[in-house]
Design a protein around this motif. Structure first.
Motif, short mmCIF file in Angstrom:
data_model
loop_
_atom_site.label_atom_id
_atom_site.label_comp_id
_atom_site.label_asym_id
_atom_site.label_seq_id
_atom_site.Cartn_x
_atom_site.Cartn_y
_atom_site.Cartn_z
N VAL A 6 2.27 -7.07 -0.89
CA VAL A 6 1.07 -7.42 -1.65
C VAL A 6 0.22 -8.33 -0.78
CG1 VAL A 6 0.14 -8.52 -3.72
CG2 VAL A 6 2.31 -7.29 -3.83
N MET A 55 -4.37 -8.42 -8.75
CA MET A 55 -3.29 -7.78 -8.01
C MET A 55 -2.79 -6.51 -8.68
SD MET A 55 -1.01 -10.91 -6.43
CE MET A 55 -0.92 -11.93 -7.90
N VAL A 68 -1.69 -3.21 -2.07
CA VAL A 68 -0.30 -3.17 -2.53
C VAL A 68 0.35 -1.95 -1.89
CG1 VAL A 68 1.25 -2.95 -4.50
CG2 VAL A 68 -0.82 -4.34 -4.69
N LEU A 164 6.88 -3.74 -8.29
CA LEU A 164 6.25 -5.06 -8.40
C LEU A 164 6.37 -5.54 -9.84
CD1 LEU A 164 4.52 -7.36 -7.25
CD2 LEU A 164 2.49 -5.93 -7.67
#
Length: 268
Positions: A6, A55, A68, A164
């Protein structure tokens, strides 16, 4: 900046109009390696939750870029599992069916659900066992304590095997003893499944106990102003939180947050 699973590259994010909206993030940079567990702390209103929206692709950035797994984020990511302060379980669904919910929504699981339903149900039961809820499959949310509901929420975030895992104050509403118990549960889940984890928290003990690295954000508009590696061996026991070196790290982070709070916010 390169090589992270990330990556935030000079990210700014403004809510509302480009001229008059609220600038929540400004020039934020961050790199998280695959399988790493990081925590993000900072003053209230500094943009920690906004950082997670950026994100995960839930809110587009105004400038800069988010990558990502080597790809720029331009929309919601299916590889992300999320859990929040409120467990938000559906009250009419059993524990097992709440855990299964993402499989009814996310591809490729949605198209496979009818043919692999029992396989997926066994997978959900395995997660419930991992967090200490074996035998609670048929219970409804109102039959579970707050801590048990958060365990279910964590299982739901993990059921589709996200690469994630993003956690936004997941234990903030719980009493201290339940929080500490769930720290151990989360540590065990991470050591077993090894997703990349990003935890937003106001609890410095929680951050230091759980994370490989802790980032401190400035006052709004948020950016990273300090990072601290946490090198305690795993698995970590609660006794570690009473050690002088643990306390010194928490105090150092607290000092950086106090300094950030005292700084005037940048003009939006």
């Amino acid at each position: 900046m390169s090589g992270g699973f990330v990556e935030l590259e000079d990210v700014s994010l403004r809510y509302g109009g480009e001229e008059t909206g609220t600038l929540a993030l400004s020039g934020a940079n961050l790199k998280v390696d695959k399988g790493e567990f990081i925590a993000v702390v900072g003053p209230s209103g500094c943009g920690k939750s906004t950082l997670m929206k950026a994100m995960s692709g839930l809110w587009p950035v105004t400038s800069g870029g988010v990558r990502v797994a080597g790809h720029y984020v331009d929309g919601p990511l299916s590889m992300v599992g999320m859990a929040f302060q409120a467990a938000t379980l559906l009250p009419w669904r059993s524990t097992l069916d709440n855990v299964m919910l993402p499989l009814e929504i996310a591809q490729p699981y949605r198209s496979q659900l009818s043919s692999r339903k029992e396989e997926f149900r066994e997978k959900a039961r395995g997660l419930l066992k991992l967090v200490g809820l074996e035998g609670f499959d048929d219970k409804f949310p109102w039959q579970l304590s707050g801590g048990m509901q958060q365990r279910v929420s964590l299982c739901r975030a993990l059921i589709h095997e996200p690469e994630l895992l993003m956690l936004d104050e997941p234990f903030a509403a719980l009493d201290m003893f339940t929080r500490e118990e769930l720290w151990g549960v989360l540590q065990n889940v991470w050591m077993t499944k090894k997703p990349t984890v990003i935890l937003v928290t106001h609890d410095l003990r929680e951050a230091v106990y759980l994370a490989d690295k802790v980032y401190v954000m400035s006052a709004r508009p948020g950016r990273m102003i300090h990072e601290r590696d946490i090198e305690f061996a795993r698995p970590r026991e609660l006794d570690i939180t009473f050690r002088p070196d643990f306390g010194a790290i928490a105090q150092d982070l607290r000092d950086h947050i106090y300094t950030a709070r005292a700084e005037p916010a940048k003009a939006a």
